[in-house]
Design a protein around this motif. Structure first.
Motif, mmCIF file in Angstrom:
data_model
loop_
_atom_site.group_PDB
_atom_site.id
_atom_site.type_symbol
_atom_site.label_atom_id
_atom_site.label_comp_id
_atom_site.label_asym_id
_atom_site.label_seq_id
_atom_site.Cartn_x
_atom_site.Cartn_y
_atom_site.Cartn_z
ATOM 1 N N ALA A 1 -30.672 -53.333 -34.079
ATOM 2 C CA ALA A 1 -31.426 -54.527 -34.066
ATOM 3 C C ALA A 1 -32.788 -54.409 -33.319
ATOM 4 C CB ALA A 1 -30.733 -55.700 -33.399
ATOM 5 N N THR A 2 -32.786 -53.730 -32.528
ATOM 6 C CA THR A 2 -34.223 -53.705 -31.686
ATOM 7 C C THR A 2 -34.654 -52.305 -31.174
ATOM 8 O OG1 THR A 2 -33.328 -54.233 -29.497
ATOM 9 C CG2 THR A 2 -33.649 -56.061 -30.868
ATOM 10 N N ASN A 3 -35.947 -52.246 -30.980
ATOM 11 C CA ASN A 3 -36.326 -50.944 -30.336
ATOM 12 C C ASN A 3 -37.448 -51.546 -29.138
ATOM 13 O OD1 ASN A 3 -37.093 -48.265 -29.480
ATOM 14 N ND2 ASN A 3 -38.371 -47.943 -31.315
ATOM 15 N N GLN A 4 -37.007 -50.985 -27.792
ATOM 16 C CA GLN A 4 -38.105 -51.505 -26.755
ATOM 17 C C GLN A 4 -38.901 -50.362 -26.721
ATOM 18 O OE1 GLN A 4 -37.834 -53.056 -22.086
ATOM 19 N NE2 GLN A 4 -36.146 -53.604 -23.450
ATOM 20 N N VAL A 5 -40.127 -50.794 -26.719
ATOM 21 C CA VAL A 5 -41.222 -49.586 -26.500
ATOM 22 C C VAL A 5 -42.476 -50.189 -25.701
ATOM 23 C CG1 VAL A 5 -40.495 -48.079 -28.782
ATOM 24 C CG2 VAL A 5 -42.285 -50.068 -28.613
ATOM 25 N N SER A 6 -43.282 -49.379 -25.164
ATOM 26 C CA SER A 6 -44.735 -49.614 -24.741
ATOM 27 C C SER A 6 -45.515 -50.090 -25.917
ATOM 28 C CB SER A 6 -45.205 -48.562 -24.019
ATOM 29 O OG SER A 6 -46.286 -48.611 -23.455
ATOM 30 N N PHE A 7 -46.076 -51.297 -25.423
ATOM 31 C CA PHE A 7 -46.983 -51.625 -26.670
ATOM 32 C C PHE A 7 -48.046 -52.592 -25.898
ATOM 33 C CE2 PHE A 7 -47.024 -53.704 -31.398
ATOM 34 C CZ PHE A 7 -48.426 -53.236 -31.500
ATOM 35 N N SER A 8 -49.431 -52.380 -26.023
ATOM 36 C CA SER A 8 -50.430 -53.078 -25.226
ATOM 37 C C SER A 8 -51.690 -52.706 -25.821
ATOM 38 C CB SER A 8 -50.285 -52.933 -23.806
ATOM 39 O OG SER A 8 -50.985 -51.628 -23.619
ATOM 40 N N LEU A 9 -52.935 -53.465 -25.463
ATOM 41 C CA LEU A 9 -53.917 -53.166 -25.553
ATOM 42 C C LEU A 9 -54.561 -52.012 -25.378
ATOM 43 C CD1 LEU A 9 -55.945 -56.662 -24.478
ATOM 44 C CD2 LEU A 9 -55.516 -55.774 -26.918
ATOM 45 N N PHE B 1 -53.126 -70.762 -28.674
ATOM 46 C CA PHE B 1 -54.147 -70.575 -29.345
ATOM 47 C C PHE B 1 -53.704 -69.348 -30.358
ATOM 48 C CE2 PHE B 1 -53.975 -67.203 -26.230
ATOM 49 C CZ PHE B 1 -54.593 -66.180 -26.607
ATOM 50 N N SER B 2 -54.669 -69.108 -31.038
ATOM 51 C CA SER B 2 -54.659 -67.830 -32.005
ATOM 52 C C SER B 2 -55.752 -66.923 -31.857
ATOM 53 C CB SER B 2 -54.031 -68.353 -33.336
ATOM 54 O OG SER B 2 -55.160 -69.149 -34.046
ATOM 55 N N LEU B 3 -55.696 -65.629 -32.530
ATOM 56 C CA LEU B 3 -56.724 -65.067 -32.565
ATOM 57 C C LEU B 3 -57.164 -64.818 -33.918
ATOM 58 C CD1 LEU B 3 -55.530 -61.739 -30.363
ATOM 59 C CD2 LEU B 3 -57.034 -63.401 -29.509
ATOM 60 N N ASN B 4 -58.687 -65.150 -34.029
ATOM 61 C CA ASN B 4 -59.062 -64.993 -35.258
ATOM 62 C C ASN B 4 -59.900 -63.658 -35.848
ATOM 63 O OD1 ASN B 4 -61.763 -64.826 -34.190
ATOM 64 N ND2 ASN B 4 -61.922 -67.211 -33.914
ATOM 65 N N ALA B 5 -60.499 -63.399 -36.640
ATOM 66 C CA ALA B 5 -60.934 -62.166 -37.144
ATOM 67 C C ALA B 5 -62.181 -61.689 -36.312
ATOM 68 C CB ALA B 5 -61.336 -62.236 -38.645
ATOM 69 N N GLU B 6 -63.016 -62.777 -36.060
ATOM 70 C CA GLU B 6 -64.015 -62.156 -34.926
ATOM 71 C C GLU B 6 -63.405 -61.645 -33.573
ATOM 72 O OE1 GLU B 6 -67.898 -64.326 -33.117
ATOM 73 O OE2 GLU B 6 -66.064 -65.526 -33.306
ATOM 74 N N ASP B 7 -62.393 -62.228 -33.171
ATOM 75 C CA ASP B 7 -61.522 -61.715 -31.876
ATOM 76 C C ASP B 7 -60.844 -60.299 -32.253
ATOM 77 O OD1 ASP B 7 -62.133 -64.402 -30.887
ATOM 78 O OD2 ASP B 7 -60.060 -65.216 -31.401
ATOM 79 N N ARG B 8 -60.359 -60.212 -33.237
ATOM 80 C CA ARG B 8 -59.836 -58.810 -33.553
ATOM 81 C C ARG B 8 -60.941 -57.804 -33.730
ATOM 82 N NH1 ARG B 8 -54.555 -59.681 -34.034
ATOM 83 N NH2 ARG B 8 -53.932 -61.800 -34.592
ATOM 84 N N ALA B 9 -62.112 -58.255 -34.190
ATOM 85 C CA ALA B 9 -63.211 -57.213 -34.319
ATOM 86 C C ALA B 9 -63.720 -56.623 -32.992
ATOM 87 C CB ALA B 9 -64.239 -57.991 -35.335
ATOM 88 N N LEU C 1 -62.038 -56.956 -30.276
ATOM 89 C CA LEU C 1 -61.166 -55.859 -29.572
ATOM 90 C C LEU C 1 -61.140 -54.556 -30.240
ATOM 91 C CD1 LEU C 1 -58.078 -58.428 -29.158
ATOM 92 C CD2 LEU C 1 -59.398 -57.181 -27.212
ATOM 93 N N ASP C 2 -61.260 -54.397 -31.581
ATOM 94 C CA ASP C 2 -61.294 -53.029 -32.163
ATOM 95 C C ASP C 2 -62.615 -52.377 -31.622
ATOM 96 O OD1 ASP C 2 -59.018 -53.854 -33.598
ATOM 97 O OD2 ASP C 2 -59.908 -54.302 -35.424
ATOM 98 N N ALA C 3 -63.525 -53.043 -31.607
ATOM 99 C CA ALA C 3 -64.738 -52.352 -31.121
ATOM 100 C C ALA C 3 -64.557 -51.864 -29.704
ATOM 101 C CB ALA C 3 -65.893 -53.462 -31.032
ATOM 102 N N ALA C 4 -63.781 -52.642 -28.467
ATOM 103 C CA ALA C 4 -63.641 -52.138 -27.350
ATOM 104 C C ALA C 4 -62.377 -50.758 -27.664
ATOM 105 C CB ALA C 4 -62.947 -53.101 -26.536
ATOM 106 N N PHE C 5 -61.539 -50.724 -28.512
ATOM 107 C CA PHE C 5 -60.605 -49.723 -28.764
ATOM 108 C C PHE C 5 -61.355 -48.507 -29.153
ATOM 109 C CE2 PHE C 5 -57.449 -53.050 -30.315
ATOM 110 C CZ PHE C 5 -57.155 -53.666 -29.003
ATOM 111 N N ALA C 6 -62.313 -48.617 -29.594
ATOM 112 C CA ALA C 6 -63.151 -47.414 -30.253
ATOM 113 C C ALA C 6 -63.563 -46.581 -29.325
ATOM 114 C CB ALA C 6 -64.296 -47.728 -31.270
ATOM 115 N N ALA C 7 -63.893 -47.069 -27.984
ATOM 116 C CA ALA C 7 -64.301 -46.190 -26.883
ATOM 117 C C ALA C 7 -63.190 -45.735 -26.040
ATOM 118 C CB ALA C 7 -65.076 -47.302 -25.883
#
Length: 486
Positions: A171-179, A300-308, A310-316
């Motif tokens: 039913a489930t798999n518990q794994v590490s998952f974060s920013l 609250f919810s994350l919009n496309a601008e928020d995700r973009a 975060l994606d820019a930060a991930f790139a580094a």
């Protein structure tokens, strides 16, 4: 803003909070040998449960967490009662029905229940195939009513797919998952969506580092907290403190826009992945409680601008190496101790190398197959620095074919078997210089090749793939290998 956390159904019976209270820090609090008072611990858990945080995650090695939770559950004589998710993490070895039943019974006794709501299974090395025996026995105990649902922890996509293909109702798999650790967003999430498995995400706040208090702060040099020690290693591996600060800056800007904390943004990002059932956040039993702040995740919810942003930060940053769970099985060991080689080196091999009488410099291993003495062959042979592994199929124990009809899953099992053969003779997969793959149906080349690539993507041995037509029985693929131990 909701007064209680959102909930999600794992199956037709079991429903959990989308924010699960993780009790791993009980072990940290008890690491000096002083146990927490069970009733006081239950009081602290009850405060969570009565505000909607009614799902608790623990393990057999989280100190007295199961006993404390058992005291809590004893206070609820009628449904609904809090939900207890625990883990069984046995040392690799023979997994007989008695051994599995004993492990499950211990969980039941410590929790004081007749059925474990969700029992999650962890296995240290897939080179020892008894993990499948354990899971199938757990499935039988589920049918008996001793287990509500079966989960696994730290399974990569390939081995989760193998278990499912072999008929285990996971039913489930518990794994590490974060920013910081985004591995689960890839192949594992794709598989879970396709097969109806839900992810339970831990490490979502990186041991507390994904919080406003660390924004702009200098890199810590002395860390004594087990959880924080572990996740500082994740941060270092993902590119270091400055790259991590980039993620914090992006999350903080998003948080200011929505009026929430960095931790809320980090948790919301994980929960928004549709393969994720819940995020596990630490409960310190009276210390550093953040229930009111955690509830803001659902407002609250994350919009496309928020995700973009975060994606820019991930790139580094750099991706965490390997697939989910690899941090427990191979370097870099991203654990509290920082190194598990001392533990993994003590795990017994399923095979035993034996010298060949009268042939100095030659040794061999046998799998115990009835066919080896009949046909006159060994599972693998080492001569000086060269190891040759016989054509290997997905045969489990004496004669059971694993995952009939699934060539990709069979390939995963076969490569584990080959790895164990080579390891018993003093080599490793990194020493492999050639593989040969024999397929029943050439149309299955892609799942087989992808499974081969998961193992050998960085090693890149010479390889040949051939359609052979009929293989004996339900086997879709057979593989042989050669290794040279430098």
């Amino acid at each position: 803003m909701p007064a209680i956390p959102d909930r999600i159904a794992l199956d037709e019976i079991l429903s959990i909070s989308r924010l699960v209270c993780g009790l791993w820090q009980v072990a940290d609090l008890e690491k000096d040998g002083t146990l927490l008072d069970p009733e006081q611990g239950a009081d602290a858990l009850d405060a969570y449960a009565r505000t909607g945080f009614d799902t608790f995650d623990m393990a057999d090695h989280y100190g007295s967490a199961e006993l404390i939770t058992g005291r809590l559950l004893a206070r609820y004589q009628h449904d609904p009662r809090p939900v207890a998710l625990t883990k069984w993490c046995p040392e690799p070895g023979s997994m007989t029905a008695d051994i599995v039943r004993k492990g499950v019974r211990e969980r039941l006794d410590r929790l004081g229940v007749d059925k474990v709501d969700l029992l999650q299974f962890h296995w240290w090395t897939f080179e020892h195939p008894a993990w499948l025996d354990a899971l199938h026995e757990m499935a039988r105990l589920k049918e008996e009513g001793l287990i509500g649902a079966i989960g696994v922890t730290n399974f990569d996509a390939a081995h989760l797919a193998l278990a499912l293909a072999d008929g285990v109702p996971i039913a489930t798999n518990q794994v590490s998952f974060s920013l910081v650790d985004r591995r689960a967003a890839g192949a594992l999430s794709d598989l879970c969506r396709a097969r109806g498995v839900k992810l339970l995400a831990y490490g979502t706040l990186c041991g507390g580092f994904l919080a406003d208090r660390w924004l702009g702060r200098p890199e810590p040099t002395a860390i004594t907290d087990w959880s924080r020690s572990k996740y500082k290693r994740f941060i270092d591996t993902a590119g270091g403190w400055e790259a991590f600060q980039g993620i914090l800056r992006a999350a903080a800007a998003i948080g200011r826009k929505h009026g929430v904390s960095v931790s809320n943004v980090a948790t919301r990002w994980v929960l928004d992945h549709n393969a994720v059932a819940a995020a596990i956040v630490g409960a310190r039993l009276g210390e550093s409680e953040h229930r009111a702040d955690n509830l803001k995740v659902f407002g609250f919810s994350l919009n496309a601008e928020d995700r973009a942003a975060l994606d820019a930060a991930f790139a580094a940053t750099k991706p965490i190496p390997g697939d989910c769970g690899d941090e427990y099985r191979r370097p870099p060991y991203l654990t509290a101790s920082g190194d598990l080689s001392h533990h993994l080196d003590t795990i017994p091999s399923i095979y035993t190398a034996e010298p060949v009488p009268g042939r100095p410099g030659r040794s061999q291993v046998s799998s115990g197959s009835v066919w080896e003495p009949i046909a006159g062959y060994s599972r693998a042979v080492r001569v000086k620095d060269t190891i040759c592994v016989s054509g290997t199929t997905a045969t489990h124990a004496a004669d059971r074919c694993i995952a009939p009809g699934d060539a990709g899953a069979q390939t995963t099992y076969i490569l584990d078997k080959i790895a164990a053969s080579i390891s018993a003779l003093g080599g490793s997969l990194e020493d492999v210089v050639r593989t040969r793959i024999y397929l029943r149906d050439a149309a299955q080349w892609e799942p087989v090749s992808r499974a081969h690539g998961c193992v050998f993507g960085d090693i890149k041995p010479a390889n040949t793939l051939i359609e052979t037509g009929a293989l004996i029985g339900d086997y879709e693929v057979e593989i042989e290998a050669e290794a040279v131990v430098d």
